[in-house]
Design a protein around this motif. Sequence first.
Motif, PDB file in Angstrom:
ATOM      1  N   TYR A 118       0.844  -1.185   0.000  1.00 36.28           N
ATOM      2  CA  TYR A 118       0.000   0.000   0.000  1.00 36.28           C
ATOM      3  C   TYR A 118       0.890   1.249   0.000  1.00 36.28           C
ATOM      4  O   TYR A 118       2.001   1.232   0.539  1.00 36.28           O
ATOM      5  CB  TYR A 118      -0.908   0.026   1.233  1.00 36.28           C
ATOM      6  N   THR A 119       0.370   2.304  -0.610  1.00 41.87           N
ATOM      7  CA  THR A 119       1.047   3.610  -0.608  1.00 41.87           C
ATOM      8  C   THR A 119       0.071   4.640  -0.068  1.00 41.87           C
ATOM      9  O   THR A 119      -1.080   4.714  -0.522  1.00 41.87           O
ATOM     10  CB  THR A 119       1.504   4.009  -2.021  1.00 41.87           C
ATOM     11  N   ALA A 120       0.547   5.420   0.878  1.00 43.51           N
ATOM     12  CA  ALA A 120      -0.328   6.410   1.506  1.00 43.51           C
ATOM     13  C   ALA A 120       0.487   7.636   1.869  1.00 43.51           C
ATOM     14  O   ALA A 120       1.728   7.621   1.846  1.00 43.51           O
ATOM     15  CB  ALA A 120      -1.007   5.832   2.739  1.00 43.51           C
ATOM     16  N   SER A 121      -0.202   8.712   2.163  1.00 41.51           N
ATOM     17  CA  SER A 121       0.464   9.949   2.578  1.00 41.51           C
ATOM     18  C   SER A 121      -0.385  10.636   3.631  1.00 41.51           C
ATOM     19  O   SER A 121      -1.604  10.452   3.707  1.00 41.51           O
ATOM     20  CB  SER A 121       0.668  10.880   1.379  1.00 41.51           C
ATOM     21  N   VAL A 122       0.294  11.445   4.438  1.00 44.75           N
ATOM     22  CA  VAL A 122      -0.375  12.192   5.489  1.00 44.75           C
ATOM     23  C   VAL A 122       0.392  13.491   5.665  1.00 44.75           C
ATOM     24  O   VAL A 122       1.625  13.514   5.569  1.00 44.75           O
ATOM     25  CB  VAL A 122      -0.423  11.381   6.798  1.00 44.75           C
ATOM     26  N   PRO A 123      -0.261  14.630   5.844  1.00 48.55           N
ATOM     27  CA  PRO A 123       0.464  15.894   6.019  1.00 48.55           C
ATOM     28  C   PRO A 123       1.338  15.853   7.261  1.00 48.55           C
ATOM     29  O   PRO A 123       0.975  15.288   8.296  1.00 48.55           O
ATOM     30  CB  PRO A 123      -0.662  16.928   6.152  1.00 48.55           C
ATOM     31  N   GLU A 124       2.513  16.447   7.104  1.00 48.54           N
ATOM     32  CA  GLU A 124       3.382  16.562   8.274  1.00 48.54           C
ATOM     33  C   GLU A 124       2.723  17.450   9.332  1.00 48.54           C
ATOM     34  O   GLU A 124       1.789  18.196   9.041  1.00 48.54           O
ATOM     35  CB  GLU A 124       4.733  17.144   7.858  1.00 48.54           C
ATOM     36  N   MET A 125       3.195  17.324  10.529  1.00 47.69           N
ATOM     37  CA  MET A 125       2.681  18.093  11.667  1.00 47.69           C
ATOM     38  C   MET A 125       1.221  17.750  11.994  1.00 47.69           C
ATOM     39  O   MET A 125       0.524  18.519  12.667  1.00 47.69           O
ATOM     40  CB  MET A 125       2.811  19.596  11.412  1.00 47.69           C
ATOM     41  N   SER A 126       0.738  16.572  11.511  1.00 45.63           N
ATOM     42  CA  SER A 126      -0.640  16.174  11.807  1.00 45.63           C
ATOM     43  C   SER A 126      -0.749  15.734  13.267  1.00 45.63           C
ATOM     44  O   SER A 126       0.218  15.232  13.881  1.00 45.63           O
ATOM     45  CB  SER A 126      -1.081  15.035  10.884  1.00 45.63           C
TER      46      SER A 126
ATOM     47  N   ILE B 254       4.382   5.029   3.714  1.00 49.93           N
ATOM     48  CA  ILE B 254       3.695   6.268   4.091  1.00 49.93           C
ATOM     49  C   ILE B 254       4.654   7.433   3.889  1.00 49.93           C
ATOM     50  O   ILE B 254       5.808   7.393   4.332  1.00 49.93           O
ATOM     51  CB  ILE B 254       3.206   6.217   5.548  1.00 49.93           C
ATOM     52  N   THR B 255       4.170   8.458   3.195  1.00 51.22           N
ATOM     53  CA  THR B 255       4.959   9.665   2.932  1.00 51.22           C
ATOM     54  C   THR B 255       4.327  10.834   3.668  1.00 51.22           C
ATOM     55  O   THR B 255       3.097  11.031   3.602  1.00 51.22           O
ATOM     56  CB  THR B 255       5.012   9.969   1.423  1.00 51.22           C
ATOM     57  N   LEU B 256       5.163  11.609   4.323  1.00 51.00           N
ATOM     58  CA  LEU B 256       4.691  12.843   4.946  1.00 51.00           C
ATOM     59  C   LEU B 256       4.698  13.952   3.900  1.00 51.00           C
ATOM     60  O   LEU B 256       5.740  14.266   3.321  1.00 51.00           O
ATOM     61  CB  LEU B 256       5.586  13.233   6.129  1.00 51.00           C
ATOM     62  N   THR B 257       3.555  14.506   3.598  1.00 48.23           N
ATOM     63  CA  THR B 257       3.463  15.606   2.645  1.00 48.23           C
ATOM     64  C   THR B 257       3.794  16.917   3.330  1.00 48.23           C
ATOM     65  O   THR B 257       3.639  17.069   4.543  1.00 48.23           O
ATOM     66  CB  THR B 257       2.061  15.671   2.018  1.00 48.23           C
ATOM     67  N   ASP B 258       4.247  17.870   2.493  1.00 53.28           N
ATOM     68  CA  ASP B 258       4.772  19.129   3.032  1.00 53.28           C
ATOM     69  C   ASP B 258       3.648  20.101   3.362  1.00 53.28           C
ATOM     70  O   ASP B 258       2.632  20.170   2.657  1.00 53.28           O
ATOM     71  CB  ASP B 258       5.717  19.766   2.015  1.00 53.28           C
TER      72      ASP B 258
END
Length: 790
Positions: free
Chosen positions: A165-173, A257-261
């Motif tokens: 799986y590939t997912a992302s979530v904003p940083e500082m969440s 999981i990638t943290l988006t900017d």
Amino acid sequence: MMRTYSFLTVLLWSYMFHVIHMMPSQKRTNKHSHSEKITELSENDGKTLHRTKRGWMWNQFFLLEEYTGPDTQYVGKLHTDQDKGDGNLKYILTGDGAGSLFIIDENTGDIHAAKKLDREEKSLYVLRAKAIDRKTGRQVEPESEFIIKIHDINDNEPKFTKDMYTASVPEMSGVGTSVIQVTATDADDANYGNSAKVVYSILQGQPYFSVDPETGIIKTALPDMSRENREQYQVVIQAKDMGGQMGGLSGTTTVNITLTDVNDNPPRFPQRTYQFSSPESAPPGTPLGRIKANDPDVGENAEIEYSISSGDGSDMFDIVTDKDTQEGIITVKKHLDFENKVLYTLRVEATNAHPDPRFLQLGPFKDTALVKISIEDIDEPPMFSRPWYLIEVDEDAREGSIIGQVVAQDPDIAKNAIKYSVDRHTDLDRIFNIYSGNGSLFISKPLDREETPWHNITVIATEINNPKQSSQIPVFIRILDINDHAPEFANYYETIVCENAKAGQLIQTVSAIDKDQPPRGHKFFFELAPEFAVHPNFSIVDNKDNTAGILTRRNGYNRSKMSTYFLPIIIFDNDYPIQSSTGTLTIRVCACDSRGNMQSCSAEALLLPAGLSTGALVAILLCIIILLVLVVLFTALKRQRKKEPLIISKDDVRDNIVTYNDEGGGEEDTQAFDIGTLRNPEAREESKMRRDVIPETIFQIRRTAPLWENIDVQDFIHRRLKENDLDPAAPPYDSLATYAYEGNDSIANSLSSLESLTTEGNQDYEYLTDWGPRFKKLADMYGGEDSDRD
């Protein structure tokens, strides 16, 4: 008669846990195990009927999947109460898997499973059973259907819908922010035990993320995770059946999981001060250098806007943002001048283009830096005091008059001297010139406003020490008008007066034009010439609007006595100096009808007979014209026959020019050329007639007195010239008789090279030095002692 059928019990024998857990209560298709006798009285014959009910006694069969025992798995036994045990009946099994998966003993009715069964492949089999009499071949029982169900065992592990799986979530969440949901499925029977009950757990990824054990939703587990510190995370999730208990099967998946900017970082300059330089000749728009503020964010969160917030060079320079590199480009905004200012200071500000309100409390999202720009001196071309010059000059200005001045100077500190010149491409007629030292323009030729009212020339200023440094300026010269043209009639007027005209009648209105252009406009005055001031026939009236009317002064005019009148009119202008001209108005007398319409103005018409019509007059004129044409043609043909050229022979040599390119020693040098040719009496007396035309008159050949013996050559030539001038038969057009006489004597004696061959030894040329400066070169060549050797 009723037949009675009995249904016997079909027994199921299975393993012990079949008996304990899976054997359901028996079901019977018939509720009576004994024969039931039903007696009915028929309405027709009154006979008594007997019916015996019969049916299968059967159970639902159950089997375990994936059986691995040494023998075939026993399913159950079919039996009918018609079977007496004598082997007379045969049992037959049909339906799903009959003969391949399920085998029946046709004598005893025992059913066995021949292979391992997989519930996930097929969980239910429908079969049909028959009991047939071997002797008669008929069914002793109707065909009956029964079901074999496969009991599940935990033989399948949970499987995720994706391997990765590939997912992302904003940083500082915040903690508990949902990232993604993963799902695992178990092929086992969810309705039987816990074989398909899946529980999720996280094997890798703590303490950053967590997973809900029932739903599989992955959530953040730490606050304020920064993308700038770490951007990528790999989380391993496990799914285990049997409710997560010991012995359950499990499967795993990986979640990247990638943290988006987010814009949580302000821009920052890496240094506080920047230094740049620019030549003073840099045109506006020239880039001088680049500065860059660092922003750890990416994408639009890292977009920066640069501006000049303060400084003494804010109006001389500008800064723009390079959208590709996010750099600030400093450019020249206005022309620079080293002599005026050599150093500028700018305060540049870098600001985030898209700030995030959630992080404004972290501080101002901008930064400043100091930029110093030094100006470099270069050799600049001369600069004029104005962008262009306008000079006005009267058209009567004299040649050599100064009409204006242009001024330029070297803007550099050296202040080099300047010289001026006129670009002759803009003044091809060389009407204007300029003093090279001070830039004063003067006139070289007369001016004429009426011919060219404007002159546009270009003046060039050049540094004397460096001619490559030059500049040019346009000079517009306007020629001012002076009153140097007299007014004249605006048109050529064809004026007529009727013979029956009355006194005071207006016969013509005249107007005037003037090439000059006075500032207050034209004003013309009209009057008759002084000698015709009191004209008996006509008068003139000035209309005060630059026109005048011509009026008759008497009643009636006679064209037979006077067909044309000439009326001189003087026209004056109103400028200084006053200019005037006299124009003569020609007035013809014409015959008119009673309404004043002109009929005829020809005086010859009065002399023609009254009975001669117009057609007759035309015919007479045509005849006269034809006769004149014939006479002209006849004369021309006759003249052409008279003057037919007779030159045929190539030996036609009239007077010949004999040229001798030998200066000689004068007339006393008789050894160089024999002038006896000029005194040949045969050549002189041979006077031939002209052979190019037929002579009309035979001229008598005149013989002159024998003057050639022992006379002076000059007198001889003069007499020969006079003879040719008076000779009527001499060629008039295409021959040249030339006679020349050099002089009486030459002090240099003969210089002819014709006699040099007769001399012996070296000659003495010392006398050449006495002949003056004109013979100095010749004396140097021949006067020296070693001249021959040299």
